[in-house]
Design an enzyme around this catalytic site. Structure first.
Site, PDB file in Angstrom:
ATOM      1  N   HIS A 136       5.811  22.851   7.144  1.00 19.92           N
ATOM      2  CA  HIS A 136       7.505  22.941   6.996  1.00 19.92           C
ATOM      3  C   HIS A 136       7.399  21.844   8.401  1.00 19.92           C
ATOM      4  CE1 HIS A 136       9.403  25.143   4.743  1.00 19.92           C
ATOM      5  NE2 HIS A 136       8.793  26.037   5.066  1.00 19.92           N
ATOM      6  N   CYS A 140       3.116  31.247  13.037  1.00 15.81           N
ATOM      7  CA  CYS A 140       2.999  31.193  11.959  1.00 15.81           C
ATOM      8  C   CYS A 140       1.906  29.757  11.239  1.00 15.81           C
ATOM      9  CB  CYS A 140       4.003  31.221  10.375  1.00 15.81           C
ATOM     10  SG  CYS A 140       3.854  31.878   8.938  1.00 15.81           S
ATOM     11  N   TYR A 200       0.358  28.546   9.212  1.00 13.94           N
ATOM     12  CA  TYR A 200       0.988  28.191   7.281  1.00 13.94           C
ATOM     13  C   TYR A 200       2.415  27.611   7.594  1.00 13.94           C
ATOM     14  CZ  TYR A 200       0.468  28.006   2.469  1.00 13.94           C
ATOM     15  OH  TYR A 200       0.680  27.811   0.826  1.00 13.94           O
ATOM     16  N   CYS A 201       2.749  27.835   7.788  1.00 17.28           N
ATOM     17  CA  CYS A 201       4.477  27.405   7.847  1.00 17.28           C
ATOM     18  C   CYS A 201       4.911  26.614   8.771  1.00 17.28           C
ATOM     19  CB  CYS A 201       5.384  29.061   8.048  1.00 17.28           C
ATOM     20  SG  CYS A 201       5.383  29.539   6.414  1.00 17.28           S
ATOM     21  N   VAL A 202       4.708  26.775  10.024  1.00 19.12           N
ATOM     22  CA  VAL A 202       4.475  25.344  10.750  1.00 19.12           C
ATOM     23  C   VAL A 202       3.796  24.059   9.784  1.00 19.12           C
ATOM     24  CG1 VAL A 202       3.399  24.340  12.851  1.00 19.12           C
ATOM     25  CG2 VAL A 202       4.733  26.647  12.780  1.00 19.12           C
TER      26      VAL A 202
END
Length: 366
Positions: free
Chosen positions: A101, A94, A96-98
């Site tokens: 975060h 993912c 976007y999430c990587v």
């Protein structure tokens, strides 16, 4: 770069695909309550939250899980939790999430330079795998009690701390699936220069913080959803009461919304397929999808196929899959509710294989 950061935060809801998010100015009732809490305690109504807004219960569930596992000031440091969020997102591919975060981790004390976080992130990257043969319990389709056994040695915490990290992992196995469907690969506009992406994301990450600057206290979001029993497979969460309550209320509420209209045969089939795959991603092609949905009523196939894809292989979802589902269920609420139920069912199945920690309770280093 500050104007770019402001532009990213202001225009972030425009990134959401396939559904129209409720603008903050138009939010009412449960949606307004979640938006107000998120703005106070997260600094922004982030797209991974706002994409749920056409389905208020799913929105509240996603906020409960995110807040009570990641944002709350608990036994484990925020850096340790962000390491789990990043590791799970890497495993689920993912981007976007990587990006979000990893950038947040870079802004925290120690952050990615803390050697103690390496093993935690490594555990997170392998968290979807089935429990080892010597400690695994059999997980029935409804989610049996998790396997008993020693906590993974890569998790340097007591039972409460382990429960917090497990809760973050379940939350991001859920959110990654939703983000893969509804958001692009990056929160930064394509026009942004490659060399500036890292600094921009770190500035965005610093902007995502409580308005008051005070620690986020456990439990303040729980009243958004009714109390419910904790799923047996998530018994490990009992060591961290707010995490347990958030997961219990979220799972029960999302399941109840699904039961109102998703056919029972579709729901049963997803449980069976999750138990069959045991954390192994199907593919690389889509032949598995036809086999997994074989024998279902043709009228149920659009919902069944999309649910299976969200849970097991969200990267394989196509516009044709969405169009087929929309033919039978044209509303945004139905799309979000189906995706939320499938994603959370998959995340809970993964969490149900985490071994119940048996370490004695001690004070966890922050």
């Amino acid at each position: 770069m500050r104007p770019l950061v402001r532009g990213i935060l202001k225009g972030s809801l425009k990134q959401i695909r396939h559904v129209t998010a409720v603008p903050h100015a138009d939010a009412e009732d449960l949606v307004a309550q979640v938006y107000d809490q998120a703005r106070r305690e997260f600094g922004v109504v982030a797209p991974p939250l706002a994409l749920h807004s056409p389905a208020p219960v799913a929105l509240a569930a996603s906020w409960l899980m995110l807040r009570e596992t990641l944002l709350v000031d608990g036994r484990m440091s925020r850096a340790a939790k962000e390491a789990v969020a990043t590791g799970v997102s890497e495993a689920n591919e993912c981007p976007y999430c990587v990006e979000v975060h990893r950038a947040k981790l870079d802004t925290l004390p120690g952050g990615r330079d803390d050697r103690a976080l390496g093993p935690i992130a490594d555990w997170a990257r392998t968290s979807a795998a089935a429990a080892p043969a010597d400690s695994a319990g059999s997980a029935d389709p409804a989610g049996s009690a998790g396997p008993a056994g020693s906590a993974d040695p890569r998790l340097p915490a007591d039972a409460a701390g382990i429960a917090e990290l497990y809760g973050v992992a379940v939350t991001f196995h859920y959110l990654n699936r939703m983000v893969r469907l509804f958001l692009p690969d990056s929160p930064v506009p394509d026009a942004a220069p490659a060399a500036g992406r890292g600094p921009v994301m770190r500035m965005v990450a610093r902007a995502m913080r409580p308005d008051s600057g005070a620690p986020v206290a456990a439990g303040a979001s729980l009243g958004l959803l009714p109390a419910a029993p904790l799923p047996a497979g998530l018994a490990w969460a009992g060591a961290a009461p707010a995490v347990a309550e958030a997961l219990a209320r979220s799972v029960a509420s999302v399941d109840a919304a699904a039961e109102r209209w998703i056919p029972e045969a579709v729901r049963e089939r997803l449980h069976v397929e999750l138990a069959l795959h045991q954390g192994v991603v199907p593919g690389p092609g889509r032949a598995w999808l036809a086999a997994s949905s074989d024998g279902l009523d043709p009228a149920d196939l659009p919902a069944a196929r999309l649910a299976l894809l969200v849970a097991l292989a969200p990267y394989q979802i196509t516009d044709a899959d969405l169009a087929e589902f929309r033919t039978a269920h044209p509303g945004d609420r139905e799309l979000v509710e189906l995706a939320s139920w499938a994603a959370l069912t998959a995340a809970v199945h993964i969490g149900g294989r985490f071994p119940n920690p048996v370490r004695p309770t001690t004070s966890a280093a922050r």
